[in-house]
Motif scaffolding. Structure first.
Motif, PDB file in Angstrom:
ATOM      1  N   ILE A  74       0.856  -1.184   0.000  1.00  0.00           N
ATOM      2  CA  ILE A  74       0.000   0.000   0.000  1.00  0.00           C
ATOM      3  C   ILE A  74       0.895   1.238   0.000  1.00  0.00           C
ATOM      4  O   ILE A  74       1.887   1.294   0.727  1.00  0.00           O
ATOM      5  N   ILE A  75       0.527   2.243  -0.807  1.00  0.00           N
ATOM      6  CA  ILE A  75       1.254   3.515  -0.842  1.00  0.00           C
ATOM      7  C   ILE A  75       0.309   4.615  -0.392  1.00  0.00           C
ATOM      8  O   ILE A  75      -0.735   4.833  -1.021  1.00  0.00           O
ATOM      9  N   GLU A  76       0.679   5.283   0.701  1.00  0.00           N
ATOM     10  CA  GLU A  76      -0.059   6.427   1.250  1.00  0.00           C
ATOM     11  C   GLU A  76      -1.554   6.161   1.410  1.00  0.00           C
ATOM     12  O   GLU A  76      -2.364   7.057   1.216  1.00  0.00           O
ATOM     13  N   ASP A  77      -1.933   4.977   1.731  1.00  0.00           N
ATOM     14  CA  ASP A  77      -3.340   4.598   1.916  1.00  0.00           C
ATOM     15  C   ASP A  77      -4.219   4.982   0.730  1.00  0.00           C
ATOM     16  O   ASP A  77      -5.421   5.144   0.873  1.00  0.00           O
ATOM     17  N   GLN A  78      -3.613   5.147  -0.451  1.00  0.00           N
ATOM     18  CA  GLN A  78      -4.369   5.506  -1.647  1.00  0.00           C
ATOM     19  C   GLN A  78      -4.207   4.474  -2.755  1.00  0.00           C
ATOM     20  O   GLN A  78      -5.155   4.178  -3.469  1.00  0.00           O
ATOM     21  N   LEU A  79      -3.002   3.959  -2.926  1.00  0.00           N
ATOM     22  CA  LEU A  79      -2.745   2.948  -3.947  1.00  0.00           C
ATOM     23  C   LEU A  79      -2.531   1.606  -3.260  1.00  0.00           C
ATOM     24  O   LEU A  79      -1.707   1.496  -2.362  1.00  0.00           O
ATOM     25  N   TYR A  80      -3.271   0.613  -3.700  1.00  0.00           N
ATOM     26  CA  TYR A  80      -3.165  -0.720  -3.128  1.00  0.00           C
ATOM     27  C   TYR A  80      -2.823  -1.684  -4.251  1.00  0.00           C
ATOM     28  O   TYR A  80      -3.555  -1.784  -5.231  1.00  0.00           O
ATOM     29  N   PHE A  81      -1.676  -2.332  -4.144  1.00  0.00           N
ATOM     30  CA  PHE A  81      -1.238  -3.306  -5.133  1.00  0.00           C
ATOM     31  C   PHE A  81      -1.274  -4.688  -4.494  1.00  0.00           C
ATOM     32  O   PHE A  81      -0.788  -4.873  -3.383  1.00  0.00           O
ATOM     33  N   ARG A  82      -1.837  -5.633  -5.217  1.00  0.00           N
ATOM     34  CA  ARG A  82      -1.957  -6.998  -4.705  1.00  0.00           C
ATOM     35  C   ARG A  82      -1.300  -7.953  -5.689  1.00  0.00           C
ATOM     36  O   ARG A  82      -1.438  -7.807  -6.898  1.00  0.00           O
ATOM     37  N   SER A  83      -0.589  -8.924  -5.160  1.00  0.00           N
ATOM     38  CA  SER A  83       0.092  -9.898  -5.995  1.00  0.00           C
ATOM     39  C   SER A  83      -0.915 -10.918  -6.514  1.00  0.00           C
ATOM     40  O   SER A  83      -1.665 -11.518  -5.748  1.00  0.00           O
ATOM     41  N   LYS A  84      -0.945 -11.081  -7.825  1.00  0.00           N
ATOM     42  CA  LYS A  84      -1.829 -12.064  -8.457  1.00  0.00           C
ATOM     43  C   LYS A  84      -1.046 -12.783  -9.544  1.00  0.00           C
ATOM     44  O   LYS A  84      -0.181 -12.203 -10.189  1.00  0.00           O
ATOM     45  N   GLU A  85      -1.388 -14.024  -9.756  1.00  0.00           N
ATOM     46  CA  GLU A  85      -0.747 -14.799 -10.809  1.00  0.00           C
ATOM     47  C   GLU A  85      -1.511 -14.589 -12.112  1.00  0.00           C
ATOM     48  O   GLU A  85      -2.703 -14.828 -12.194  1.00  0.00           O
ATOM     49  N   ILE A  86      -0.788 -14.115 -13.113  1.00  0.00           N
ATOM     50  CA  ILE A  86      -1.353 -13.883 -14.440  1.00  0.00           C
ATOM     51  C   ILE A  86      -0.860 -15.009 -15.340  1.00  0.00           C
ATOM     52  O   ILE A  86       0.341 -15.244 -15.421  1.00  0.00           O
ATOM     53  N   GLY A  87      -1.750 -15.663 -16.004  1.00  0.00           N
ATOM     54  CA  GLY A  87      -1.328 -16.776 -16.861  1.00  0.00           C
ATOM     55  C   GLY A  87      -0.925 -17.978 -16.031  1.00  0.00           C
ATOM     56  O   GLY A  87      -1.425 -18.197 -14.934  1.00  0.00           O
ATOM     57  N   LYS A  88       0.007 -18.749 -16.540  1.00  0.00           N
ATOM     58  CA  LYS A  88       0.378 -19.991 -15.864  1.00  0.00           C
ATOM     59  C   LYS A  88       1.294 -19.779 -14.663  1.00  0.00           C
ATOM     60  O   LYS A  88       1.127 -20.393 -13.643  1.00  0.00           O
ATOM     61  N   SER A  89       2.284 -18.913 -14.788  1.00  0.00           N
ATOM     62  CA  SER A  89       3.222 -18.752 -13.667  1.00  0.00           C
ATOM     63  C   SER A  89       3.828 -17.359 -13.576  1.00  0.00           C
ATOM     64  O   SER A  89       4.919 -17.186 -13.065  1.00  0.00           O
ATOM     65  N   ASN A  90       3.138 -16.358 -14.061  1.00  0.00           N
ATOM     66  CA  ASN A  90       3.671 -15.003 -14.085  1.00  0.00           C
ATOM     67  C   ASN A  90       2.959 -14.142 -13.035  1.00  0.00           C
ATOM     68  O   ASN A  90       1.883 -13.620 -13.278  1.00  0.00           O
ATOM     69  N   ALA A  91       3.544 -13.986 -11.854  1.00  0.00           N
ATOM     70  CA  ALA A  91       2.953 -13.159 -10.798  1.00  0.00           C
ATOM     71  C   ALA A  91       3.296 -11.693 -11.044  1.00  0.00           C
ATOM     72  O   ALA A  91       4.406 -11.356 -11.434  1.00  0.00           O
ATOM     73  N   GLN A  92       2.322 -10.822 -10.811  1.00  0.00           N
ATOM     74  CA  GLN A  92       2.475  -9.377 -10.963  1.00  0.00           C
ATOM     75  C   GLN A  92       1.766  -8.691  -9.803  1.00  0.00           C
ATOM     76  O   GLN A  92       0.838  -9.249  -9.224  1.00  0.00           O
ATOM     77  N   PHE A  93       2.189  -7.469  -9.495  1.00  0.00           N
ATOM     78  CA  PHE A  93       1.426  -6.642  -8.567  1.00  0.00           C
ATOM     79  C   PHE A  93       0.381  -5.900  -9.391  1.00  0.00           C
ATOM     80  O   PHE A  93       0.718  -5.134 -10.290  1.00  0.00           O
TER      81      PHE A  93
END
Length: 135
Positions: A74-93
């Motif tokens: 979380i950045i300054e209680d305004q931006l929230y990034f969550r880790s998710k797996e995209i595709g077969k094995s590509n994790a991104q925030f």
């Protein structure tokens, strides 16, 4: 004249230092949905926010985290990034744009292309939203 040049150089260099310090925003990392560590997050750009999180603790120690190492951040209680797996094995925030009965995520890739994903927390369904043109 040289004293004047010295003060101009000093003023210009202090601008560069203050810009470097302003990259750090107050925030927190989420090591799990229930564990939060407060500190500062280095926010370089929206594009790079999806690939890594640079966290600085209260002692000034800097740590780089990849998406598969954190639940999110979380950045300054305004931006929230969550880790998710995209595709077969590509994790991104992914940025959490909206969270309610459904969760809307946003991702901008290195080519400046925006992608939106939707998740149903009740069922765990997660899919890419596709643009359809109706004529």
């Amino acid at each position: 004249m040289s004293v004047f040049a010295f003060y101009i150089t000093l003023a210009l260099s202090s601008i560069g230092i203050s810009n470097a310090q302003s990259l750090y925003k107050s925030g927190a990392i989420l090591t799990s949905p229930f564990d939060t560590l407060r500190g500062s997050i280095k926010y370089i750009s929206y594009n790079k926010a999806s690939t890594k999180c640079i966290f600085r603790d209260s002692l000034g120690n800097e740590t780089n985290y990849l998406p598969d190492e954190l639940f999110g951040y979380i950045i300054e209680d305004q931006l929230y990034f969550r880790s998710k797996e995209i595709g077969k094995s590509n994790a991104q925030f992914l940025e959490v744009v909206y969270q309610g009965t459904l969760i809307l995520y946003a991702l901008r890739d290195k080519n400046q292309k925006n992608f939106f994903y939707i998740e149903n927390p009740a069922t765990g369904e997660f899919e890419l939203l596709r643009q359809k043109t109706i004529r």
